[in-house]
Motif scaffolding. Structure first.
Motif, PDB file in Angstrom:
ATOM      1  N   VAL A  44      -7.716   1.214  10.277  1.00 33.66           N
ATOM      2  CA  VAL A  44      -7.266   0.571   9.039  1.00 33.66           C
ATOM      3  C   VAL A  44      -8.142  -0.649   8.762  1.00 33.66           C
ATOM      4  O   VAL A  44      -8.328  -1.504   9.633  1.00 33.66           O
ATOM      5  CB  VAL A  44      -5.792   0.146   9.137  1.00 33.66           C
ATOM      6  CG1 VAL A  44      -5.329  -0.511   7.840  1.00 33.66           C
ATOM      7  CG2 VAL A  44      -4.908   1.350   9.471  1.00 33.66           C
ATOM      8  N   VAL A  45      -8.657  -0.715   7.542  1.00 35.45           N
ATOM      9  CA  VAL A  45      -9.431  -1.867   7.081  1.00 35.45           C
ATOM     10  C   VAL A  45      -8.902  -2.284   5.713  1.00 35.45           C
ATOM     11  O   VAL A  45      -8.224  -1.512   5.035  1.00 35.45           O
ATOM     12  CB  VAL A  45     -10.946  -1.560   6.977  1.00 35.45           C
ATOM     13  CG1 VAL A  45     -11.536  -1.200   8.336  1.00 35.45           C
ATOM     14  CG2 VAL A  45     -11.222  -0.449   5.960  1.00 35.45           C
ATOM     15  N   VAL A  46      -9.223  -3.494   5.320  1.00 34.19           N
ATOM     16  CA  VAL A  46      -8.985  -3.936   3.950  1.00 34.19           C
ATOM     17  C   VAL A  46     -10.358  -4.209   3.353  1.00 34.19           C
ATOM     18  O   VAL A  46     -11.148  -4.978   3.915  1.00 34.19           O
ATOM     19  CB  VAL A  46      -8.095  -5.190   3.890  1.00 34.19           C
ATOM     20  CG1 VAL A  46      -8.086  -5.780   2.479  1.00 34.19           C
ATOM     21  CG2 VAL A  46      -6.673  -4.852   4.323  1.00 34.19           C
ATOM     22  N   ILE A  47     -10.643  -3.560   2.245  1.00 33.32           N
ATOM     23  CA  ILE A  47     -11.916  -3.749   1.566  1.00 33.32           C
ATOM     24  C   ILE A  47     -11.696  -4.702   0.402  1.00 33.32           C
ATOM     25  O   ILE A  47     -10.771  -4.511  -0.398  1.00 33.32           O
ATOM     26  CB  ILE A  47     -12.486  -2.396   1.100  1.00 33.32           C
ATOM     27  CG1 ILE A  47     -12.758  -1.526   2.331  1.00 33.32           C
ATOM     28  CG2 ILE A  47     -13.744  -2.599   0.255  1.00 33.32           C
ATOM     29  CD1 ILE A  47     -13.190  -0.115   2.055  1.00 33.32           C
ATOM     30  N   HIS A  53     -14.432 -11.305 -11.931  1.00 31.69           N
ATOM     31  CA  HIS A  53     -13.142 -11.455 -12.605  1.00 31.69           C
ATOM     32  C   HIS A  53     -12.020 -11.738 -11.626  1.00 31.69           C
ATOM     33  O   HIS A  53     -10.854 -11.486 -11.924  1.00 31.69           O
ATOM     34  CB  HIS A  53     -12.823 -10.207 -13.426  1.00 31.69           C
ATOM     35  CG  HIS A  53     -13.853  -9.908 -14.458  1.00 31.69           C
ATOM     36  ND1 HIS A  53     -14.112 -10.739 -15.519  1.00 31.69           N
ATOM     37  CD2 HIS A  53     -14.712  -8.877 -14.575  1.00 31.69           C
ATOM     38  CE1 HIS A  53     -15.085 -10.221 -16.258  1.00 31.69           C
ATOM     39  NE2 HIS A  53     -15.469  -9.101 -15.700  1.00 31.69           N
ATOM     40  N   GLY A  54     -12.357 -12.228 -10.455  1.00 32.93           N
ATOM     41  CA  GLY A  54     -11.361 -12.512  -9.439  1.00 32.93           C
ATOM     42  C   GLY A  54     -11.369 -11.466  -8.343  1.00 32.93           C
ATOM     43  O   GLY A  54     -11.835 -10.346  -8.540  1.00 32.93           O
ATOM     44  N   PRO A  55     -10.838 -11.841  -7.175  1.00 39.08           N
ATOM     45  CA  PRO A  55     -10.890 -10.937  -6.029  1.00 39.08           C
ATOM     46  C   PRO A  55      -9.930  -9.762  -6.159  1.00 39.08           C
ATOM     47  O   PRO A  55      -8.861  -9.878  -6.750  1.00 39.08           O
ATOM     48  CB  PRO A  55     -10.478 -11.839  -4.863  1.00 39.08           C
ATOM     49  CG  PRO A  55      -9.599 -12.871  -5.483  1.00 39.08           C
ATOM     50  CD  PRO A  55     -10.169 -13.107  -6.858  1.00 39.08           C
ATOM     51  N   VAL A  56     -10.357  -8.636  -5.617  1.00 41.91           N
ATOM     52  CA  VAL A  56      -9.500  -7.456  -5.477  1.00 41.91           C
ATOM     53  C   VAL A  56      -9.639  -6.962  -4.048  1.00 41.91           C
ATOM     54  O   VAL A  56     -10.611  -7.274  -3.355  1.00 41.91           O
ATOM     55  CB  VAL A  56      -9.855  -6.320  -6.464  1.00 41.91           C
ATOM     56  CG1 VAL A  56      -9.737  -6.783  -7.906  1.00 41.91           C
ATOM     57  CG2 VAL A  56     -11.215  -5.738  -6.177  1.00 41.91           C
ATOM     58  N   GLY A  57      -8.670  -6.187  -3.627  1.00 40.37           N
ATOM     59  CA  GLY A  57      -8.738  -5.611  -2.297  1.00 40.37           C
ATOM     60  C   GLY A  57      -7.760  -4.469  -2.157  1.00 40.37           C
ATOM     61  O   GLY A  57      -6.797  -4.375  -2.922  1.00 40.37           O
ATOM     62  N   PHE A  58      -8.031  -3.607  -1.203  1.00 40.24           N
ATOM     63  CA  PHE A  58      -7.157  -2.464  -0.960  1.00 40.24           C
ATOM     64  C   PHE A  58      -7.274  -2.036   0.493  1.00 40.24           C
ATOM     65  O   PHE A  58      -8.304  -2.252   1.141  1.00 40.24           O
ATOM     66  CB  PHE A  58      -7.482  -1.299  -1.904  1.00 40.24           C
ATOM     67  CG  PHE A  58      -8.874  -0.753  -1.739  1.00 40.24           C
ATOM     68  CD1 PHE A  58      -9.113   0.372  -0.968  1.00 40.24           C
ATOM     69  CD2 PHE A  58      -9.947  -1.377  -2.354  1.00 40.24           C
ATOM     70  CE1 PHE A  58     -10.402   0.866  -0.814  1.00 40.24           C
ATOM     71  CE2 PHE A  58     -11.236  -0.893  -2.213  1.00 40.24           C
ATOM     72  CZ  PHE A  58     -11.467   0.233  -1.436  1.00 40.24           C
ATOM     73  N   PRO A  85     -11.999  -0.570 -10.866  1.00 39.39           N
ATOM     74  CA  PRO A  85     -12.921  -1.160 -11.850  1.00 39.39           C
ATOM     75  C   PRO A  85     -13.819  -2.244 -11.243  1.00 39.39           C
ATOM     76  O   PRO A  85     -15.003  -2.327 -11.578  1.00 39.39           O
ATOM     77  CB  PRO A  85     -11.988  -1.739 -12.919  1.00 39.39           C
ATOM     78  CG  PRO A  85     -10.760  -0.873 -12.834  1.00 39.39           C
ATOM     79  CD  PRO A  85     -10.614  -0.585 -11.355  1.00 39.39           C
ATOM     80  N   THR A  86     -13.284  -3.043 -10.332  1.00 42.16           N
ATOM     81  CA  THR A  86     -14.102  -4.071  -9.682  1.00 42.16           C
ATOM     82  C   THR A  86     -15.076  -3.446  -8.700  1.00 42.16           C
ATOM     83  O   THR A  86     -16.262  -3.800  -8.678  1.00 42.16           O
ATOM     84  CB  THR A  86     -13.208  -5.109  -8.977  1.00 42.16           C
ATOM     85  OG1 THR A  86     -12.424  -5.761  -9.977  1.00 42.16           O
ATOM     86  CG2 THR A  86     -14.034  -6.139  -8.227  1.00 42.16           C
ATOM     87  N   VAL A  87     -14.616  -2.516  -7.874  1.00 44.12           N
ATOM     88  CA  VAL A  87     -15.510  -1.847  -6.917  1.00 44.12           C
ATOM     89  C   VAL A  87     -16.608  -1.106  -7.670  1.00 44.12           C
ATOM     90  O   VAL A  87     -17.754  -1.058  -7.226  1.00 44.12           O
ATOM     91  CB  VAL A  87     -14.714  -0.906  -5.991  1.00 44.12           C
ATOM     92  CG1 VAL A  87     -15.638  -0.063  -5.122  1.00 44.12           C
ATOM     93  CG2 VAL A  87     -13.740  -1.714  -5.129  1.00 44.12           C
ATOM     94  N   VAL A 114       1.244  -6.066  -6.952  1.00 44.66           N
ATOM     95  CA  VAL A 114       1.488  -7.384  -6.362  1.00 44.66           C
ATOM     96  C   VAL A 114       0.172  -8.162  -6.336  1.00 44.66           C
ATOM     97  O   VAL A 114      -0.913  -7.574  -6.377  1.00 44.66           O
ATOM     98  CB  VAL A 114       2.064  -7.288  -4.928  1.00 44.66           C
ATOM     99  CG1 VAL A 114       3.389  -6.549  -4.923  1.00 44.66           C
ATOM    100  CG2 VAL A 114       1.075  -6.646  -3.969  1.00 44.66           C
ATOM    101  N   ASP A 115       0.282  -9.486  -6.271  1.00 47.77           N
ATOM    102  CA  ASP A 115      -0.901 -10.314  -6.108  1.00 47.77           C
ATOM    103  C   ASP A 115      -1.249 -10.311  -4.621  1.00 47.77           C
ATOM    104  O   ASP A 115      -0.645 -11.027  -3.824  1.00 47.77           O
ATOM    105  CB  ASP A 115      -0.652 -11.736  -6.614  1.00 47.77           C
ATOM    106  CG  ASP A 115      -1.867 -12.632  -6.498  1.00 47.77           C
ATOM    107  OD1 ASP A 115      -2.900 -12.194  -5.921  1.00 47.77           O
ATOM    108  OD2 ASP A 115      -1.791 -13.777  -6.975  1.00 47.77           O
TER     109      ASP A 115
END
Length: 186
Positions: A44-47, A53-58, A85-87, A114-115
């Motif tokens: 498990v990783v978080v990318i 336009h601000g940070p994203v992650g999943f 869209p960010t990736v 969620v933020d």
């Protein structure tokens, strides 16, 4: 080169076994696909990324090594994912490796709507601008090289640029619908 149909009755290879007739094979539908891969343990990783336009992650369990020279990895992301869209626009990203006790952060980054970067998530920017999780025991910064559309996902191939290891850790795994870890003998 010619291609021939395999007929187990005609083979003369010693030691060859054939799946017994009582083993039922079924077509793979979405439910079977999910079931089979839930039983396949994955790291498990978080990318994380930011395209201005601000940070994203999943949360991802699809990270795989692709090449040693040059050092390449790949992962997949759903086209419908809020992070896509960010990736899709980002030139670089961070692969944050999670420790065995970090299932809560994995859950946050796997939750829609969620933020993900709000408290209690602790994060900061690398000198190069990418968001990274402060509590991740190690991370890789990678430069995006390719994005391939494949059905309802995209496969992203990235070249590893830098690595940081903050501490040794037991890995967080995902298996059979829940988080787990390895158990090393003492």
């Amino acid at each position: 080169m010619s291609v021939h149909a395999f007929n187990p009755a005609r083979t003369s290879r010693p030691g060859l076994t054939v799946v017994p007739d009582h083993v039922e094979e079924r077509a793979v539908d979405a439910d079977i696909f999910r079931t089979v891969f839930r039983r396949h343990a994955a790291g498990v990783v978080v990318i994380t990324a930011d395209a201005g336009h601000g940070p994203v992650g999943f949360t991802a369990t699809s990270l795989v090594s692709v090449s040693l020279l040059p050092p390449l990895v790949s992962f997949s992301i759903a086209t419908t994912a809020s992070s896509w869209p960010t990736v899709h626009r980002a030139d670089s990203l961070v692969i944050n490796f999670l420790a065995a006790d970090q299932h809560a952060i994995a859950g946050v980054f796997a939750t829609s709507g969620v933020d993900r970067f709000a408290e209690p998530t602790r994060w900061s920017r690398l000198r190069t601008g990418e968001p990274a999780l402060d509590d991740a025991p190690s991370y890789l910064r990678a430069l995006v090289e390719h994005r391939f559309a494949v059905a309802d996902h995209h496969i992203v191939v990235a070249r590893l640029a830098t690595h940081a290891e903050r501490r040794e850790h037991e890995p967080l795994l995902y298996h059979d619908g829940r988080y787990a870890t390895t158990h090393r003998p003492a």
